[in-house]
Design an enzyme around this catalytic site. Structure first.
Site, mmCIF file in Angstrom:
data_model
loop_
_atom_site.group_PDB
_atom_site.id
_atom_site.type_symbol
_atom_site.label_atom_id
_atom_site.label_comp_id
_atom_site.label_asym_id
_atom_site.label_seq_id
_atom_site.Cartn_x
_atom_site.Cartn_y
_atom_site.Cartn_z
ATOM 1 N N SER A 101 0.846 -1.202 0.000
ATOM 2 C CA SER A 101 0.000 0.000 0.000
ATOM 3 C C SER A 101 0.878 1.247 0.000
ATOM 4 O O SER A 101 2.069 1.194 0.350
ATOM 5 C CB SER A 101 -0.889 0.002 1.240
HETATM 6 C C1 LIG Z 1 -3.209 -4.088 -0.100
HETATM 7 S S1 LIG Z 1 -2.638 -5.711 0.142
HETATM 8 C C2 LIG Z 1 -1.943 -5.626 1.768
HETATM 9 C C3 LIG Z 1 -0.694 -4.827 1.931
HETATM 10 C C4 LIG Z 1 0.163 -5.323 3.064
HETATM 11 N N1 LIG Z 1 -0.369 -5.018 4.365
HETATM 12 C C5 LIG Z 1 1.613 -4.865 2.932
HETATM 13 O O1 LIG Z 1 2.190 -4.359 3.905
HETATM 14 O O2 LIG Z 1 2.188 -5.087 1.880
HETATM 15 C C6 LIG Z 1 -4.128 -6.619 0.516
HETATM 16 C C7 LIG Z 1 -3.844 -8.070 0.802
HETATM 17 O O3 LIG Z 1 -5.024 -8.629 1.363
HETATM 18 C C8 LIG Z 1 -5.058 -9.982 0.977
HETATM 19 N N2 LIG Z 1 -6.412 -10.521 1.189
HETATM 20 C C9 LIG Z 1 -7.501 -10.379 0.401
HETATM 21 N N3 LIG Z 1 -8.541 -11.048 0.912
HETATM 22 C C10 LIG Z 1 -8.114 -11.633 2.064
HETATM 23 C C11 LIG Z 1 -8.726 -12.476 3.017
HETATM 24 N N4 LIG Z 1 -10.009 -12.866 2.888
HETATM 25 N N5 LIG Z 1 -7.982 -12.892 4.064
HETATM 26 C C12 LIG Z 1 -6.674 -12.525 4.193
HETATM 27 N N6 LIG Z 1 -6.046 -11.748 3.292
HETATM 28 C C13 LIG Z 1 -6.745 -11.296 2.231
HETATM 29 C C14 LIG Z 1 -4.641 -9.909 -0.495
HETATM 30 O O4 LIG Z 1 -4.254 -11.183 -0.973
HETATM 31 C C15 LIG Z 1 -3.533 -8.884 -0.439
HETATM 32 O O5 LIG Z 1 -2.276 -9.502 -0.294
#
Ligand SMILES: C[S@@+](CC[C@H](N)C(=O)[O-])C[C@H]1O[C@@H](n2cnc3c(N)ncnc32)[C@H](O)[C@@H]1O
Length: 394
Positions: A101
């Site tokens: 992000s």
């Molecule tokens: C914007 S990214 C997160 C950025 C992260 N916090 C970083 O520091 O890089 C959103 C993440 O949420 C994960 N995600 C989506 N749905 C999810 C779920 N139901 N449970 C856990 N993770 C999920 C995606 O695979 C993705 O890797």
């Protein structure tokens, strides 16, 4: 690492911190400044990232082909897409499914958590692992757990964290269920957006604890929600503006107008409106947020080039259950007003016009005036200004 590399890295981190504080209009809190210096962001990015080209299309960029461009992307105050199409072949339609992000929103959310030493945190959406590294630096890795739904993304984050000398617990699983093994937590921070706060998060947060999550509504993906869990087991809190995150897997909808919504046998009602349809649907983000709150499960799509004689532009509205839809036709500058077609139980254009009138009549509220109470079973009651004014009564 050579001295030169170290200096280059620290200069890039300082540049990033400057960009973040310029965006905030105040310096970054010292504890987060230290964390950003200690866990450099580029060490959490994969060798292949995805950047938008001049047409806005996501395009792969490999470190081997363009090391300077790759490094510059790591230290720009922008999100960096690290996976597309859930890891499948994107063909000619890549869309982001995991990313690092934008640093300013990462820091803003960390500050909003109001952490103190000894607190425990569950992060939902590990992604690159950078945010869990920052949390681990601040709280100690033993106090941090992070859950990620995608196995490949999880594995990569574990590797990056280990290489940085940090080993918070990284779980591969569906974050909608939280992580009961380590509950209750002082904080749950989601880094993917939700259309509904899972009841499990409310159950797994201590009384007085905080849930912080990006918000999504089918009408507009915009806003953060910060909830405090009460002694009675429900959570209550308000929205704030500006963030837009990818939606959590398990809450996505993938609807196409002609495939899923409009069918040959539908006979819509025709009417005419002189209301400025474009302005109503496209007005400022505050209006869009309010309209999303009022309409609930309605999404919109503009067709800028409909294959319909005499129609210059068409606005589609549809409920996510696909039962009701409306089309609003702009027939060009020589034809005043708009032709409206409505099908199904809900008259969606009428509802949109009423929601917009409600926004004007209530002082044009933005996200900061809306709040929600979420019960431990996951029921949501939305309100304006205070829990005593539920939207259903207004
Ligand atoms: C914007 S990214 C997160 C950025 C992260 N916090 C970083 O520091 O890089 C959103 C993440 O949420 C994960 N995600 C989506 N749905 C999810 C779920 N139901 N449970 C856990 N993770 C999920 C995606 O695979 C993705 O890797």
């Amino acid at each position: 690492m050579t001295d030169n590399q170290h200096q280059q890295e620290q200069a890039a981190v300082r540049g990033l911190l400057l960009a973040v504080s310029e965006e905030f209009g105040h310096p970054t809190a010292p504890e987060w400044e230290k964390a950003l210096e200690a866990v450099p962001r580029h060490r959490f990015l994969p060798e292949r990232i995805w950047l938008r080209n001049e047409d806005g299309i996501l395009t792969a960029r490999a470190i081997q082909d363009d090391p300077d461009g790759w490094f510059a992307a790591a230290y720009a105050n922008d999100p960096v897409v690290t996976q597309v199409n859930d890891g499948k072949d994107p063909g000619d339609d890549p869309w982001p499914s995991s990313s690092a992000s934008a640093p300013s929103i990462v820091v803003q959310m960390l500050e909003m958590l109001e952490l103190r030493a000894g607190m425990t945190v569950l992060e939902v959406g590990t992604g690159t692992g950078w945010n869990s590294a920052l949390l681990s630096h601040r709280l100690g890795e033993q106090n941090v757990a992070s859950i990620e739904v995608d196995p490949e993304v999880t594995a990569r984050a574990r590797t990056a964290l280990t290489a940085a000398g940090l080993t918070p617990e990284v779980v591969c699983g569906d974050g909608r269920r939280g992580w009961a093994v380590r509950a209750p937590f002082d904080r749950i921070e989601a880094t993917c957006s939700v259309t509904r706060v899972p009841g499990a998060w409310v159950e797994q947060t201590k009384p007085g604890g905080v849930i912080l999550t990006p918000w999504d509504n089918p009408w507009v993906c915009w806003g953060l929600l910060r909830l405090t869990v009460g002694e009675n087991g429900s959570a209550e809190g308000m929205f704030s503006p500006y963030s837009a995150f990818m939606l959590m897997r398990g809450q996505r909808t993938d609807l196409r107008i002609y495939r899923d919504v409009v069918h040959d046998e539908h006979v819509p009602d025709e009417s005419h409106t002189d209301l400025p349809a474009h302005e109503i649907a496209e007005e400022p983000w505050d209006a869009a947020f309010t309209i999303g709150m009022r309409l609930g499960n309605v999404w919109q799509a503009w067709d800028e080039d409909p294959d319909v004689e005499g129609v210059a532009r068409r606005l589609w509205l549809a409920t996510t259950d696909t039962k009701s839809w409306a089309a609003v036709d702009d027939c060009g500058p020589d034809t005043p007003g708009f032709t409206v077609w409505q099908h199904g139980e809900r008259r969606l254009w009428d509802e949109l016009a009423a929601a917009h009138a409600w926004w004007l009549a209530h002082g044009e509220p933005g996200p900061e005036r809306f709040g929600v109470t979420v019960s431990a079973s996951g029921d949501h009651t939305f309100w304006l200004d205070s829990p005593g004014s539920p939207l259903s009564d207004l």
